[in-house]
Scaffold this motif. Structure first.
Motif, PDB file in Angstrom:
ATOM      1  N   PRO A 111       0.747  -1.242   0.275  1.00 48.55           N
ATOM      2  CA  PRO A 111       0.090  -0.014  -0.039  1.00 48.55           C
ATOM      3  C   PRO A 111       0.975   1.341  -0.088  1.00 48.55           C
ATOM      4  O   PRO A 111       2.040   1.333   0.361  1.00 48.55           O
ATOM      5  N   VAL A 112       0.380   2.430  -0.603  1.00 51.58           N
ATOM      6  CA  VAL A 112       0.794   3.665  -0.412  1.00 51.58           C
ATOM      7  C   VAL A 112      -0.110   4.426   0.466  1.00 51.58           C
ATOM      8  O   VAL A 112      -1.290   4.810  -0.031  1.00 51.58           O
ATOM      9  N   GLN A 113       0.124   5.152   1.452  1.00 52.66           N
ATOM     10  CA  GLN A 113      -0.883   5.921   2.360  1.00 52.66           C
ATOM     11  C   GLN A 113      -0.349   7.459   1.811  1.00 52.66           C
ATOM     12  O   GLN A 113       0.420   7.895   1.912  1.00 52.66           O
ATOM     13  N   ILE A 114      -1.650   7.755   1.616  1.00 49.27           N
ATOM     14  CA  ILE A 114      -1.757   9.349   0.947  1.00 49.27           C
ATOM     15  C   ILE A 114      -2.775  10.091   2.252  1.00 49.27           C
ATOM     16  O   ILE A 114      -3.996   9.556   2.389  1.00 49.27           O
ATOM     17  N   SER A 115      -2.014  11.082   2.953  1.00 45.96           N
ATOM     18  CA  SER A 115      -2.992  11.750   3.776  1.00 45.96           C
ATOM     19  C   SER A 115      -2.537  13.070   3.550  1.00 45.96           C
ATOM     20  O   SER A 115      -1.580  13.642   3.046  1.00 45.96           O
ATOM     21  N   PHE A 116      -3.464  14.063   4.164  1.00 48.12           N
ATOM     22  CA  PHE A 116      -3.444  15.309   3.872  1.00 48.12           C
ATOM     23  C   PHE A 116      -3.356  16.242   5.181  1.00 48.12           C
ATOM     24  O   PHE A 116      -3.893  15.821   6.173  1.00 48.12           O
ATOM     25  N   PRO A 117      -2.440  17.199   5.428  1.00 47.03           N
ATOM     26  CA  PRO A 117      -2.329  17.984   6.598  1.00 47.03           C
ATOM     27  C   PRO A 117      -3.694  18.710   6.775  1.00 47.03           C
ATOM     28  O   PRO A 117      -4.413  19.240   6.115  1.00 47.03           O
ATOM     29  N   VAL A 118      -4.076  18.844   8.056  1.00 42.53           N
ATOM     30  CA  VAL A 118      -5.113  19.818   8.569  1.00 42.53           C
ATOM     31  C   VAL A 118      -4.907  20.941   8.195  1.00 42.53           C
ATOM     32  O   VAL A 118      -4.168  21.566   8.666  1.00 42.53           O
ATOM     33  N   PRO A 119      -5.903  21.683   7.430  1.00 40.93           N
ATOM     34  CA  PRO A 119      -5.493  23.204   7.235  1.00 40.93           C
ATOM     35  C   PRO A 119      -5.464  23.781   8.431  1.00 40.93           C
ATOM     36  O   PRO A 119      -6.005  23.612   9.491  1.00 40.93           O
ATOM     37  N   THR A 120      -4.625  24.806   8.532  1.00 40.34           N
ATOM     38  CA  THR A 120      -4.388  25.901   9.743  1.00 40.34           C
ATOM     39  C   THR A 120      -5.537  26.543  10.223  1.00 40.34           C
ATOM     40  O   THR A 120      -5.544  26.647  11.494  1.00 40.34           O
ATOM     41  N   TRP A 121      -6.394  26.864   9.240  1.00 41.28           N
ATOM     42  CA  TRP A 121      -7.515  27.870  10.042  1.00 41.28           C
ATOM     43  C   TRP A 121      -8.500  26.529  10.725  1.00 41.28           C
ATOM     44  O   TRP A 121      -9.132  26.959  11.509  1.00 41.28           O
ATOM     45  N   ILE A 122      -8.522  25.559  10.495  1.00 42.70           N
ATOM     46  CA  ILE A 122      -9.207  24.542  10.906  1.00 42.70           C
ATOM     47  C   ILE A 122      -8.783  24.257  12.531  1.00 42.70           C
ATOM     48  O   ILE A 122      -9.348  24.411  13.366  1.00 42.70           O
ATOM     49  N   LEU A 123      -7.518  24.279  12.389  1.00 39.11           N
ATOM     50  CA  LEU A 123      -6.632  23.703  13.635  1.00 39.11           C
ATOM     51  C   LEU A 123      -6.897  25.195  14.597  1.00 39.11           C
ATOM     52  O   LEU A 123      -7.227  24.903  15.785  1.00 39.11           O
ATOM     53  N   ALA A 124      -6.554  26.157  13.995  1.00 40.66           N
ATOM     54  CA  ALA A 124      -6.833  27.410  14.893  1.00 40.66           C
ATOM     55  C   ALA A 124      -8.168  27.596  15.474  1.00 40.66           C
ATOM     56  O   ALA A 124      -8.577  27.911  16.674  1.00 40.66           O
ATOM     57  N   LEU A 125      -9.152  27.091  14.686  1.00 35.55           N
ATOM     58  CA  LEU A 125     -10.581  27.250  14.880  1.00 35.55           C
ATOM     59  C   LEU A 125     -10.956  26.307  15.995  1.00 35.55           C
ATOM     60  O   LEU A 125     -11.435  26.647  17.181  1.00 35.55           O
ATOM     61  N   SER A 126     -10.395  25.277  15.745  1.00 36.31           N
ATOM     62  CA  SER A 126     -10.587  24.056  16.848  1.00 36.31           C
ATOM     63  C   SER A 126     -10.137  24.472  18.161  1.00 36.31           C
ATOM     64  O   SER A 126     -10.647  24.330  19.363  1.00 36.31           O
ATOM     65  N   LEU A 127      -8.971  24.887  18.151  1.00 34.85           N
ATOM     66  CA  LEU A 127      -8.044  25.184  19.335  1.00 34.85           C
ATOM     67  C   LEU A 127      -8.988  26.307  20.092  1.00 34.85           C
ATOM     68  O   LEU A 127      -8.668  26.508  21.357  1.00 34.85           O
ATOM     69  N   SER A 128      -9.327  27.487  19.130  1.00 35.72           N
ATOM     70  CA  SER A 128      -9.991  28.631  19.855  1.00 35.72           C
ATOM     71  C   SER A 128     -11.310  28.076  20.555  1.00 35.72           C
ATOM     72  O   SER A 128     -11.595  28.694  21.542  1.00 35.72           O
ATOM     73  N   LEU A 129     -11.959  27.368  20.037  1.00 35.02           N
ATOM     74  CA  LEU A 129     -13.227  26.639  20.415  1.00 35.02           C
ATOM     75  C   LEU A 129     -13.137  25.816  21.572  1.00 35.02           C
ATOM     76  O   LEU A 129     -13.708  26.127  22.743  1.00 35.02           O
ATOM     77  N   ALA A 130     -11.968  25.196  21.708  1.00 37.40           N
ATOM     78  CA  ALA A 130     -11.691  24.478  22.954  1.00 37.40           C
ATOM     79  C   ALA A 130     -11.080  25.163  24.074  1.00 37.40           C
ATOM     80  O   ALA A 130     -11.511  25.027  25.172  1.00 37.40           O
ATOM     81  N   GLY A 131     -10.432  26.165  23.608  1.00 30.44           N
ATOM     82  CA  GLY A 131      -9.622  27.504  24.621  1.00 30.44           C
ATOM     83  C   GLY A 131     -11.181  27.985  25.142  1.00 30.44           C
ATOM     84  O   GLY A 131     -11.011  28.314  26.462  1.00 30.44           O
ATOM     85  N   THR A 132     -12.083  28.338  24.593  1.00 32.55           N
ATOM     86  CA  THR A 132     -13.179  29.078  25.052  1.00 32.55           C
ATOM     87  C   THR A 132     -14.003  28.367  25.826  1.00 32.55           C
ATOM     88  O   THR A 132     -14.434  28.734  26.820  1.00 32.55           O
ATOM     89  N   VAL A 133     -14.464  26.972  25.710  1.00 33.26           N
ATOM     90  CA  VAL A 133     -15.025  25.940  26.134  1.00 33.26           C
ATOM     91  C   VAL A 133     -14.163  25.712  27.773  1.00 33.26           C
ATOM     92  O   VAL A 133     -14.861  25.790  28.792  1.00 33.26           O
ATOM     93  N   LEU A 134     -12.989  25.623  27.670  1.00 37.58           N
ATOM     94  CA  LEU A 134     -12.109  25.370  28.944  1.00 37.58           C
ATOM     95  C   LEU A 134     -12.160  26.839  29.678  1.00 37.58           C
ATOM     96  O   LEU A 134     -12.259  26.595  31.091  1.00 37.58           O
ATOM     97  N   LEU A 135     -12.386  27.935  29.122  1.00 41.31           N
ATOM     98  CA  LEU A 135     -12.124  29.218  29.863  1.00 41.31           C
ATOM     99  C   LEU A 135     -13.272  29.350  30.633  1.00 41.31           C
ATOM    100  O   LEU A 135     -13.614  29.525  31.857  1.00 41.31           O
ATOM    101  N   LEU A 136     -14.601  28.972  29.822  1.00 44.41           N
ATOM    102  CA  LEU A 136     -16.026  29.218  30.450  1.00 44.41           C
ATOM    103  C   LEU A 136     -16.101  28.012  31.634  1.00 44.41           C
ATOM    104  O   LEU A 136     -16.739  28.569  32.755  1.00 44.41           O
ATOM    105  N   ALA A 137     -15.721  26.855  31.473  1.00 42.16           N
ATOM    106  CA  ALA A 137     -15.646  25.852  32.512  1.00 42.16           C
ATOM    107  C   ALA A 137     -14.928  26.297  33.704  1.00 42.16           C
ATOM    108  O   ALA A 137     -15.244  26.108  34.851  1.00 42.16           O
ATOM    109  N   GLY A 138     -13.631  26.772  33.587  1.00 39.65           N
ATOM    110  CA  GLY A 138     -12.813  27.325  34.519  1.00 39.65           C
ATOM    111  C   GLY A 138     -13.581  28.654  35.357  1.00 39.65           C
ATOM    112  O   GLY A 138     -13.382  28.664  36.569  1.00 39.65           O
ATOM    113  N   LEU A 139     -14.127  29.432  34.779  1.00 40.98           N
ATOM    114  CA  LEU A 139     -14.974  30.306  35.243  1.00 40.98           C
ATOM    115  C   LEU A 139     -16.074  30.073  36.040  1.00 40.98           C
ATOM    116  O   LEU A 139     -16.403  30.556  37.231  1.00 40.98           O
TER     117      LEU A 139
END
Length: 192
Positions: A111-139
């Motif tokens: 087999p030859v495995q072909i995969s693509f990196p996650v676009p940076t905007w999706i990564l940034a959006l995911s991290l910002s949403l996760a950060g917001t959820v963690l901040l709210l939970a902390g508050l």
């Protein structure tokens, strides 16, 4: 050694698996074309090649009569068959005409495995949403701790009220005996 002699010598009708590899330019997103080379051993010129993604056939190509391999061009993204083939595990296989004009198929390639990196905007959006959820939970956690810390537990609160009442009785009795109305207003929890 010609492949027909190889088949008779081995006593088997199995023919060797092809080699497979990704050809530059390498894809960096699902919209980029994917070039996959599939090559049979040197003696198998003009073979028919099949490219698979998993178990699904993606493309069929015939090699030129003077070449042992082909290069598949699989287009990613968009609509159509190419969209289904973007990324994943690819295998190839070739077939040649054997004895009595019967088609002989090779084993599948590695087999030859072909995969693509996650676009940076999706990564940034995911991290910002996760950060917001963690901040709210902390508050919320801080608010709950502060609220419980400010309000004394029920037992302690009841004991404090009882002490204040006893203090009022002592103050009222002293006030009545001394006839001092100035002390009566000294404790805000006491009434006359």
């Amino acid at each position: 050694m010609p492949w027909t002699i190889l088949l008779f010598a081995s006593g088997s009708l199995a023919i060797p698996a092809p080699s497979i590899f990704l050809v530059p330019p390498y894809p960096s997103s699902q919209d980029d074309p994917i070039y996959i080379s599939c090559t049979a051993p040197e003696d198998f010129l003009g073979a028919n090649f099949t490219l698979y993604r998993g178990r699904e056939v993606v493309q069929l190509l015939q090699a030129p009569s003077d070449r042992p391999g082909v290069t598949f061009n699989v287009t990613g993204g968009g609509s159509g068959d190419g969209a289904k083939a973007a990324g994943g595990n690819f295998h190839c296989q070739y077939g040649v005409m054997g004895e009595h004009s019967q088609s002989q198929m090779s084993d599948l390639s590695q087999p030859v495995q072909i995969s693509f990196p996650v676009p940076t905007w999706i990564l940034a959006l995911s991290l910002s949403l996760a950060g917001t959820v963690l901040l709210l939970a902390g508050l919320v956690a801080v608010a709950v701790v502060v609220r419980k810390g400010n309000g004394a537990p029920t037992k302690v609160r009841n004991l404090q009220k009882q002490r204040e009442r006893e203090s009022c009785w002592a103050q009222i009795n002293v006030t009545n005996t001394e006839n001092d109305s100035g002390r009566l207003g000294g404790n805000p929890g006491c009434t006359s």
